[in-house]
Motif scaffolding. Structure first.
Motif, PDB file in Angstrom:
ATOM      1  N   SER A 145       0.833  -1.205   0.000  1.00  0.00           N
ATOM      2  CA  SER A 145       0.000   0.000   0.000  1.00  0.00           C
ATOM      3  C   SER A 145       0.871   1.259   0.000  1.00  0.00           C
ATOM      4  N   ARG A 146       1.984   1.246   0.727  1.00  0.00           N
ATOM      5  CA  ARG A 146       2.889   2.407   0.752  1.00  0.00           C
ATOM      6  C   ARG A 146       3.567   2.576  -0.608  1.00  0.00           C
ATOM      7  N   LEU A 147       3.994   1.477  -1.230  1.00  0.00           N
ATOM      8  CA  LEU A 147       4.612   1.576  -2.559  1.00  0.00           C
ATOM      9  C   LEU A 147       3.615   2.107  -3.587  1.00  0.00           C
ATOM     10  N   ASN A 148       2.368   1.662  -3.488  1.00  0.00           N
ATOM     11  CA  ASN A 148       1.338   2.146  -4.401  1.00  0.00           C
ATOM     12  C   ASN A 148       1.099   3.641  -4.203  1.00  0.00           C
ATOM     13  N   ARG A 149       1.044   4.070  -2.947  1.00  0.00           N
ATOM     14  CA  ARG A 149       0.857   5.499  -2.652  1.00  0.00           C
ATOM     15  C   ARG A 149       2.021   6.318  -3.187  1.00  0.00           C
ATOM     16  N   ALA A 150       3.248   5.813  -2.991  1.00  0.00           N
ATOM     17  CA  ALA A 150       4.435   6.519  -3.492  1.00  0.00           C
ATOM     18  C   ALA A 150       4.405   6.623  -5.013  1.00  0.00           C
ATOM     19  N   ARG A 151       3.980   5.548  -5.688  1.00  0.00           N
ATOM     20  CA  ARG A 151       3.899   5.571  -7.154  1.00  0.00           C
ATOM     21  C   ARG A 151       2.864   6.589  -7.617  1.00  0.00           C
ATOM     22  N   ASN A 152       1.738   6.642  -6.944  1.00  0.00           N
ATOM     23  CA  ASN A 152       0.698   7.613  -7.313  1.00  0.00           C
ATOM     24  C   ASN A 152       1.182   9.045  -7.099  1.00  0.00           C
ATOM     25  N   LEU A 153       1.881   9.288  -6.003  1.00  0.00           N
ATOM     26  CA  LEU A 153       2.417  10.631  -5.755  1.00  0.00           C
ATOM     27  C   LEU A 153       3.450  11.011  -6.815  1.00  0.00           C
ATOM     28  N   ALA A 154       4.309  10.057  -7.188  1.00  0.00           N
ATOM     29  CA  ALA A 154       5.313  10.333  -8.216  1.00  0.00           C
ATOM     30  C   ALA A 154       4.638  10.676  -9.552  1.00  0.00           C
ATOM     31  N   LYS A 155       3.560   9.995  -9.862  1.00  0.00           N
ATOM     32  CA  LYS A 155       2.818  10.285 -11.096  1.00  0.00           C
ATOM     33  C   LYS A 155       2.239  11.698 -11.047  1.00  0.00           C
ATOM     34  N   GLU A 156       1.670  12.075  -9.899  1.00  0.00           N
ATOM     35  CA  GLU A 156       1.109  13.425  -9.748  1.00  0.00           C
ATOM     36  C   GLU A 156       2.202  14.484  -9.885  1.00  0.00           C
ATOM     37  N   VAL A 157       3.356  14.229  -9.278  1.00  0.00           N
ATOM     38  CA  VAL A 157       4.464  15.182  -9.366  1.00  0.00           C
ATOM     39  C   VAL A 157       4.916  15.313 -10.827  1.00  0.00           C
ATOM     40  N   GLY A 158       4.987  14.202 -11.546  1.00  0.00           N
ATOM     41  CA  GLY A 158       5.372  14.240 -12.958  1.00  0.00           C
ATOM     42  C   GLY A 158       4.405  15.060 -13.788  1.00  0.00           C
ATOM     43  N   GLU A 159       3.109  14.885 -13.518  1.00  0.00           N
ATOM     44  CA  GLU A 159       2.105  15.661 -14.250  1.00  0.00           C
ATOM     45  C   GLU A 159       2.221  17.147 -13.932  1.00  0.00           C
ATOM     46  N   LEU A 160       2.428  17.476 -12.657  1.00  0.00           N
ATOM     47  CA  LEU A 160       2.596  18.880 -12.279  1.00  0.00           C
ATOM     48  C   LEU A 160       3.860  19.474 -12.902  1.00  0.00           C
ATOM     49  N   LEU A 161       4.929  18.704 -12.917  1.00  0.00           N
ATOM     50  CA  LEU A 161       6.170  19.179 -13.515  1.00  0.00           C
ATOM     51  C   LEU A 161       5.985  19.445 -15.008  1.00  0.00           C
ATOM     52  N   GLU A 162       5.275  18.559 -15.683  1.00  0.00           N
ATOM     53  CA  GLU A 162       5.010  18.754 -17.113  1.00  0.00           C
ATOM     54  C   GLU A 162       4.195  20.028 -17.346  1.00  0.00           C
ATOM     55  N   GLN A 163       3.184  20.262 -16.508  1.00  0.00           N
ATOM     56  CA  GLN A 163       2.388  21.486 -16.628  1.00  0.00           C
ATOM     57  C   GLN A 163       3.238  22.720 -16.362  1.00  0.00           C
TER      58      GLN A 163
END
Length: 100
Positions: free
Chosen positions: A23-41
């Motif tokens: 569950s922690r690894l899944n949460r970390a992966r989701n946060l990394a995806k959100e950060v990537g999307e924000l960085l792209e924007q």
């Protein structure tokens, strides 16, 4: 942001530890995806701001540039006959010998 830890007795069993880890690894992966999307924007918005600043500074040509022409403003190009393709580079310093 507060760190939420499960009760320690919850982590006593192997299957519970495995589940918690996943569950922690899944949460970390989701946060990394959100950060990537924000960085792209952010990169896209910064690029658009730089383009707007360039247009404000140099203006827009009403017609498309001729084929093979450059979009670089003429004053940013090196002077003709300067012999240098890189006008902002400093000349190399002479190397000192160990005896100097």
């Amino acid at each position: 942001m507060t760190l939420m830890l499960p009760p320690l007795d919850y982590l006593s069993g192997e299957s519970c530890r495995q589940e918690y880890l996943l569950s922690r690894l899944n949460r970390a992966r989701n946060l990394a995806k959100e950060v990537g999307e924000l960085l792209e924007q952010w990169v896209q918005e910064a690029a658009l701001a730089l383009l707007a600043d360039w247009i404000r500074t140099y203006g827009i040509q009403p017609q498309a540039p001729a084929r093979g022409s450059s979009l670089v403003p003429p004053h940013a190009l090196p002077a003709k006959g300067s012999g240098s393709r890189e006008p902002h580079r400093r000349p190399a310093r002479p190397r000192r010998t160990p005896n100097e």
